[in-house]
Motif scaffolding. Structure first.
Motif, PDB file in Angstrom:
ATOM      1  N   THR A 107       0.848  -1.191   0.000  1.00  0.00           N
ATOM      2  CA  THR A 107       0.000   0.000   0.000  1.00  0.00           C
ATOM      3  C   THR A 107       0.883   1.240   0.000  1.00  0.00           C
ATOM      4  N   SER A 108       0.503   2.238  -0.795  1.00  0.00           N
ATOM      5  CA  SER A 108       1.277   3.476  -0.851  1.00  0.00           C
ATOM      6  C   SER A 108       0.950   4.344   0.352  1.00  0.00           C
ATOM      7  N   VAL A 109       1.947   4.559   1.206  1.00  0.00           N
ATOM      8  CA  VAL A 109       1.781   5.418   2.378  1.00  0.00           C
ATOM      9  C   VAL A 109       2.575   6.688   2.125  1.00  0.00           C
ATOM     10  N   TYR A 110       1.903   7.824   2.297  1.00  0.00           N
ATOM     11  CA  TYR A 110       2.521   9.112   2.037  1.00  0.00           C
ATOM     12  C   TYR A 110       2.491   9.970   3.286  1.00  0.00           C
ATOM     13  N   LEU A 111       3.456  10.855   3.379  1.00  0.00           N
ATOM     14  CA  LEU A 111       3.488  11.843   4.450  1.00  0.00           C
ATOM     15  C   LEU A 111       2.862  13.127   3.949  1.00  0.00           C
ATOM     16  N   ALA A 112       2.230  13.835   4.873  1.00  0.00           N
ATOM     17  CA  ALA A 112       1.703  15.158   4.555  1.00  0.00           C
ATOM     18  C   ALA A 112       1.775  15.986   5.825  1.00  0.00           C
ATOM     19  N   GLY A 113       1.460  17.231   5.718  1.00  0.00           N
ATOM     20  CA  GLY A 113       1.630  18.143   6.828  1.00  0.00           C
ATOM     21  C   GLY A 113       0.839  17.823   8.075  1.00  0.00           C
ATOM     22  N   TYR A 114      -0.316  17.166   7.940  1.00  0.00           N
ATOM     23  CA  TYR A 114      -1.145  16.940   9.119  1.00  0.00           C
ATOM     24  C   TYR A 114      -1.439  15.470   9.388  1.00  0.00           C
ATOM     25  N   GLY A 115      -0.661  14.552   8.828  1.00  0.00           N
ATOM     26  CA  GLY A 115      -0.879  13.135   9.116  1.00  0.00           C
ATOM     27  C   GLY A 115      -0.222  12.266   8.079  1.00  0.00           C
ATOM     28  N   ASN A 116      -0.477  10.996   8.191  1.00  0.00           N
ATOM     29  CA  ASN A 116       0.002  10.024   7.215  1.00  0.00           C
ATOM     30  C   ASN A 116      -1.185   9.575   6.385  1.00  0.00           C
ATOM     31  N   PHE A 117      -0.907   9.118   5.178  1.00  0.00           N
ATOM     32  CA  PHE A 117      -1.984   8.762   4.272  1.00  0.00           C
ATOM     33  C   PHE A 117      -1.684   7.456   3.567  1.00  0.00           C
ATOM     34  N   GLU A 156     -10.402  12.708  -6.536  1.00  0.00           N
ATOM     35  CA  GLU A 156     -10.149  12.633  -7.972  1.00  0.00           C
ATOM     36  C   GLU A 156      -8.692  12.314  -8.216  1.00  0.00           C
ATOM     37  N   GLU A 157      -7.803  13.076  -7.596  1.00  0.00           N
ATOM     38  CA  GLU A 157      -6.376  12.777  -7.629  1.00  0.00           C
ATOM     39  C   GLU A 157      -5.722  13.487  -6.462  1.00  0.00           C
ATOM     40  N   ALA A 158      -4.640  12.921  -6.003  1.00  0.00           N
ATOM     41  CA  ALA A 158      -3.956  13.494  -4.848  1.00  0.00           C
ATOM     42  C   ALA A 158      -3.396  14.860  -5.205  1.00  0.00           C
ATOM     43  N   THR A 159      -3.554  15.784  -4.269  1.00  0.00           N
ATOM     44  CA  THR A 159      -3.030  17.127  -4.481  1.00  0.00           C
ATOM     45  C   THR A 159      -2.019  17.445  -3.393  1.00  0.00           C
ATOM     46  N   GLY A 160      -1.252  18.436  -3.642  1.00  0.00           N
ATOM     47  CA  GLY A 160      -0.287  18.884  -2.639  1.00  0.00           C
ATOM     48  C   GLY A 160       0.992  18.066  -2.656  1.00  0.00           C
ATOM     49  N   LYS A 161       1.877  18.453  -1.779  1.00  0.00           N
ATOM     50  CA  LYS A 161       3.177  17.828  -1.669  1.00  0.00           C
ATOM     51  C   LYS A 161       3.034  16.456  -1.001  1.00  0.00           C
ATOM     52  N   ARG A 162       3.618  15.423  -1.622  1.00  0.00           N
ATOM     53  CA  ARG A 162       3.533  14.079  -1.054  1.00  0.00           C
ATOM     54  C   ARG A 162       4.909  13.427  -1.080  1.00  0.00           C
ATOM     55  N   LYS A 163       5.226  12.752  -0.013  1.00  0.00           N
ATOM     56  CA  LYS A 163       6.490  12.038   0.091  1.00  0.00           C
ATOM     57  C   LYS A 163       6.177  10.626   0.570  1.00  0.00           C
ATOM     58  N   LYS A 164       6.601   9.628  -0.193  1.00  0.00           N
ATOM     59  CA  LYS A 164       6.330   8.243   0.147  1.00  0.00           C
ATOM     60  C   LYS A 164       7.203   7.814   1.322  1.00  0.00           C
ATOM     61  N   VAL A 165       6.632   6.980   2.200  1.00  0.00           N
ATOM     62  CA  VAL A 165       7.380   6.469   3.345  1.00  0.00           C
ATOM     63  C   VAL A 165       7.000   5.004   3.561  1.00  0.00           C
ATOM     64  N   ASN A 166       7.953   4.223   4.021  1.00  0.00           N
ATOM     65  CA  ASN A 166       7.687   2.826   4.347  1.00  0.00           C
ATOM     66  C   ASN A 166       6.968   2.788   5.693  1.00  0.00           C
ATOM     67  N   PHE A 167       5.867   2.065   5.760  1.00  0.00           N
ATOM     68  CA  PHE A 167       5.095   1.993   6.993  1.00  0.00           C
ATOM     69  C   PHE A 167       5.940   1.499   8.168  1.00  0.00           C
ATOM     70  N   PHE A 168       6.893   0.595   7.900  1.00  0.00           N
ATOM     71  CA  PHE A 168       7.696   0.055   8.991  1.00  0.00           C
ATOM     72  C   PHE A 168       8.684   1.079   9.564  1.00  0.00           C
ATOM     73  N   LEU A 180       8.846  10.743  14.216  1.00  0.00           N
ATOM     74  CA  LEU A 180       8.279  10.163  13.004  1.00  0.00           C
ATOM     75  C   LEU A 180       8.786  10.915  11.782  1.00  0.00           C
ATOM     76  N   PRO A 181       8.852  10.244  10.636  1.00  0.00           N
ATOM     77  CA  PRO A 181       9.257  10.938   9.411  1.00  0.00           C
ATOM     78  C   PRO A 181       8.324  12.117   9.148  1.00  0.00           C
ATOM     79  N   SER A 182       8.867  13.181   8.559  1.00  0.00           N
ATOM     80  CA  SER A 182       8.059  14.348   8.229  1.00  0.00           C
ATOM     81  C   SER A 182       8.492  14.905   6.899  1.00  0.00           C
ATOM     82  N   LEU A 183       7.677  15.819   6.399  1.00  0.00           N
ATOM     83  CA  LEU A 183       7.985  16.460   5.100  1.00  0.00           C
ATOM     84  C   LEU A 183       9.220  17.329   5.215  1.00  0.00           C
TER      85      LEU A 183
END
Length: 183
Positions: A107-117, A156-168, A180-183
């Motif tokens: 699963t693609s997990v991304y970091l963002a300013g107010y949480g993980n996605f 519709e599609e992801a917006t904003g700055k996204r950085k992929k992170v490994n859940f582990f 925790l990892p951050s932007l």
């Protein structure tokens, strides 16, 4: 893992929603334990046990298009807030336990300013493929690892700055009381 959720500060068991005599079962969003096993080091697999809870926004949505009568009929009240039950979000929420279980997989997990996605593709109630955006917070609570799914909705599609992170990486840092990892 005991099912003792006494220290959890979220809804543990969601009550069902009834509309037009039809019952919408919300038990799939009840709190549960999940174990993720990190096999990145084949000789030393590491288990991570999380308590998982789900928020009201996974199956409700504020809607300005509803009349006050419609809004009242669809209102779902939780301890912290009330919002209108949303049938599409409810339909998609049935996949949340499976999605959350797969966070340690591909699963693609991304970091963002107010949480993980986590972003996954699902079929909506009309059979149309949608991007499903799952917003979650990972933290420690009473010395236990926790995941709280704050919201989940089609986009519709992801917006904003996204950085992929490994859940582990998230799980390991939580377990070791590291940032925790951050932007």
């Amino acid at each position: 893992m005991s099912n003792n959720f006494n220290t959890v500060k979220e809804v543990i068991r969601w009550r069902n929603f009834t509309f037009n005599s039809e019952i919408y079962d919300l038990s799939h969003l009840n709190a549960h334990w999940i174990e993720y096993i990190d096999y990145r080091d084949e000789n030393n697999p590491i288990p991570y046990n999380f308590i998982v809870t789900y928020g009201l926004h996974c199956f409700t949505k504020e809607s300005k298009e509803l009349t006050s009568e419609e809004s009242e009929l669809l209102m779902y009240s939780a301890p912290r807030e009330s919002r209108e039950f949303n049938f599409e979000r409810y339909y998609l929420s049935k996949e949340l336990p499976r999605i959350i279980k797969s966070l340690g997989e591909k699963t693609s997990v991304y970091l963002a300013g107010y949480g993980n996605f986590a972003t996954v593709k699902l079929l909506d109630s009309n059979g149309i493929e949608v991007n499903y955006f799952v917003v979650f917070a990972a933290f420690r609570e009473s010395k236990r690892l926790r995941l709280h799914i704050t919201s989940a909705y089609p986009i519709e599609e992801a917006t904003g700055k996204r950085k992929k992170v490994n859940f582990f990486v998230i799980a390991k840092n939580l377990l070791n009381n590291k940032k925790l990892p951050s932007l």
